[in-house]
Every structure is written in C-alpha cells, then in structure tokens.
Design a protein around this motif. Structure first.
Motif, PDB file in Angstrom:
ATOM      1  N   LEU A  79      10.990 -26.911 -23.496  1.00 22.48           N
ATOM      2  CA  LEU A  79      12.078 -27.059 -23.345  1.00 22.48           C
ATOM      3  C   LEU A  79      13.170 -27.245 -24.706  1.00 22.48           C
ATOM      4  O   LEU A  79      12.790 -27.787 -25.666  1.00 22.48           O
ATOM      5  CB  LEU A  79      12.689 -28.383 -22.476  1.00 22.48           C
ATOM      6  CG  LEU A  79      11.963 -28.488 -21.194  1.00 22.48           C
ATOM      7  CD1 LEU A  79      12.061 -29.765 -20.408  1.00 22.48           C
ATOM      8  CD2 LEU A  79      12.499 -27.198 -20.059  1.00 22.48           C
ATOM      9  N   LYS A  80      14.222 -26.606 -24.605  1.00 21.48           N
ATOM     10  CA  LYS A  80      14.968 -26.149 -25.740  1.00 21.48           C
ATOM     11  C   LYS A  80      15.580 -27.745 -26.329  1.00 21.48           C
ATOM     12  O   LYS A  80      15.803 -27.947 -27.722  1.00 21.48           O
ATOM     13  CB  LYS A  80      16.425 -25.308 -25.553  1.00 21.48           C
ATOM     14  CG  LYS A  80      15.911 -23.963 -25.303  1.00 21.48           C
ATOM     15  CD  LYS A  80      17.198 -22.963 -25.040  1.00 21.48           C
ATOM     16  CE  LYS A  80      16.604 -21.893 -24.767  1.00 21.48           C
ATOM     17  NZ  LYS A  80      16.954 -20.463 -25.352  1.00 21.48           N
TER      18      LYS A  80
ATOM     19  N   GLN B 213       5.055 -27.709 -33.800  1.00 18.02           N
ATOM     20  CA  GLN B 213       4.269 -26.724 -34.120  1.00 18.02           C
ATOM     21  C   GLN B 213       5.384 -25.732 -34.769  1.00 18.02           C
ATOM     22  O   GLN B 213       5.041 -24.930 -35.668  1.00 18.02           O
ATOM     23  CB  GLN B 213       3.560 -25.962 -32.853  1.00 18.02           C
ATOM     24  CG  GLN B 213       2.218 -26.967 -32.647  1.00 18.02           C
ATOM     25  CD  GLN B 213       1.590 -26.118 -31.621  1.00 18.02           C
ATOM     26  OE1 GLN B 213       2.031 -26.029 -30.345  1.00 18.02           O
ATOM     27  NE2 GLN B 213       0.384 -25.744 -31.876  1.00 18.02           N
ATOM     28  N   GLY B 214       6.384 -25.376 -34.100  1.00 21.32           N
ATOM     29  CA  GLY B 214       7.394 -24.545 -34.572  1.00 21.32           C
ATOM     30  C   GLY B 214       7.952 -24.855 -35.749  1.00 21.32           C
ATOM     31  O   GLY B 214       8.289 -23.762 -36.843  1.00 21.32           O
TER      32      GLY B 214
ATOM     33  N   VAL C  15      11.882 -21.271 -34.915  1.00 22.65           N
ATOM     34  CA  VAL C  15      10.425 -20.883 -34.367  1.00 22.65           C
ATOM     35  C   VAL C  15      10.262 -21.807 -33.233  1.00 22.65           C
ATOM     36  O   VAL C  15      10.330 -22.846 -33.464  1.00 22.65           O
ATOM     37  CB  VAL C  15       9.397 -20.912 -35.386  1.00 22.65           C
ATOM     38  CG1 VAL C  15       8.146 -20.684 -34.959  1.00 22.65           C
ATOM     39  CG2 VAL C  15       9.657 -19.916 -36.734  1.00 22.65           C
ATOM     40  N   ARG C  16       9.625 -21.242 -32.115  1.00 29.32           N
ATOM     41  CA  ARG C  16       9.279 -21.923 -30.933  1.00 29.32           C
ATOM     42  C   ARG C  16       7.998 -21.431 -30.653  1.00 29.32           C
ATOM     43  O   ARG C  16       7.820 -20.188 -30.556  1.00 29.32           O
ATOM     44  CB  ARG C  16      10.263 -21.901 -29.839  1.00 29.32           C
ATOM     45  CG  ARG C  16      11.659 -22.320 -30.089  1.00 29.32           C
ATOM     46  CD  ARG C  16      11.978 -23.723 -30.207  1.00 29.32           C
ATOM     47  NE  ARG C  16      12.003 -24.500 -29.041  1.00 29.32           N
ATOM     48  CZ  ARG C  16      11.965 -25.876 -28.810  1.00 29.32           C
ATOM     49  NH1 ARG C  16      12.493 -26.375 -29.972  1.00 29.32           N
ATOM     50  NH2 ARG C  16      11.826 -26.364 -27.761  1.00 29.32           N
TER      51      ARG C  16
ATOM     52  N   VAL D  60       7.867 -31.653 -17.110  1.00 27.04           N
ATOM     53  CA  VAL D  60       8.822 -32.380 -17.773  1.00 27.04           C
ATOM     54  C   VAL D  60       9.256 -31.858 -19.253  1.00 27.04           C
ATOM     55  O   VAL D  60      10.307 -32.190 -19.605  1.00 27.04           O
ATOM     56  CB  VAL D  60       8.039 -33.676 -18.087  1.00 27.04           C
ATOM     57  CG1 VAL D  60       8.921 -34.786 -18.839  1.00 27.04           C
ATOM     58  CG2 VAL D  60       7.837 -34.426 -16.561  1.00 27.04           C
ATOM     59  N   MET D  61       8.151 -31.116 -19.963  1.00 24.63           N
ATOM     60  CA  MET D  61       8.574 -30.778 -21.266  1.00 24.63           C
ATOM     61  C   MET D  61       8.600 -29.444 -21.592  1.00 24.63           C
ATOM     62  O   MET D  61       8.981 -28.936 -22.629  1.00 24.63           O
ATOM     63  CB  MET D  61       7.180 -31.357 -22.064  1.00 24.63           C
ATOM     64  CG  MET D  61       7.007 -32.757 -22.070  1.00 24.63           C
ATOM     65  SD  MET D  61       5.577 -33.500 -22.989  1.00 24.63           S
ATOM     66  CE  MET D  61       5.470 -32.424 -24.213  1.00 24.63           C
ATOM     67  N   GLU D  62       8.231 -28.691 -20.454  1.00 24.38           N
ATOM     68  CA  GLU D  62       8.079 -27.089 -20.472  1.00 24.38           C
ATOM     69  C   GLU D  62       8.781 -26.344 -19.373  1.00 24.38           C
ATOM     70  O   GLU D  62       9.017 -26.946 -18.251  1.00 24.38           O
ATOM     71  CB  GLU D  62       6.645 -26.557 -20.674  1.00 24.38           C
ATOM     72  CG  GLU D  62       5.867 -27.378 -21.750  1.00 24.38           C
ATOM     73  CD  GLU D  62       4.387 -26.992 -21.593  1.00 24.38           C
ATOM     74  OE1 GLU D  62       3.870 -26.833 -22.738  1.00 24.38           O
ATOM     75  OE2 GLU D  62       3.632 -27.118 -20.729  1.00 24.38           O
TER      76      GLU D  62
END
Length: 84
Positions: free
Chosen positions: A12-13, A19-20, A38-39, A72-74
């Motif tokens: 999610l933004k 990692q990004g 970077v995402r 929840v996170m993606e």
C-alpha cells in the motif's frame, strides 16, 4: 479454456517499503540519478482452466484474497487473457 492470469501485488502506498528504499539507495550509490521512487512487489502468473475469462478472474480474486496477498499491507491487480 486455459487463461493466463497475471497478478501484481504491491505494498500500500501509505506504508513504508524497506526493500524499495534499499534499492533506491543502491541506485544512488551506483551513480544512477533521476529515479524518484522505488516500490518492490510481487508478480504471480497462474494458468487457470475456466469456462470464461470472468470465471478465471473470480478464481484469481479468491486466491489473491485468501492466500497470495496480505490485504492489510498490500493491494493487487489482476489481468486475465487467453493462454497462448
């Protein structure tokens, strides 16, 4: 019919992407300029046998919601096309 289903899963933004950030730092250390962000996510390809593209989409959505993505996170996006 067999369908090629592509699922892109991204953080999610609103959430940090460690990692990004690490890749962003590495690009900078290599002297590569101009990269603003970077995402890092996941790309999953499924071969699904279904009676229609809509049925394959439904199967992929259920798989994504129940197993492939942590909602929840993606977030995820699905693309369905006839397999070649």
């Amino acid at each position: 019919m067999i369908y090629a289903v592509h699922i892109n899963i991204m953080p999610l933004k609103e959430l940090l992407d460690p990692q990004g950030k690490a890749v962003m730092s590495g690009l900078s250390n290599l002297g590569l300029r101009g990269v603003e962000d970077v995402r890092i996510g996941k790309h999953i390809t499924l071969q699904i046998e279904a009676g229609s593209a809509e049925a394959a989409q439904k199967i992929a959505e259920e798989a994504s919601q129940k197993l492939l993505a942590n909602q929840v996170m993606e977030h995820f996006e699905i693309t369905v096309a006839p397999a070649v």
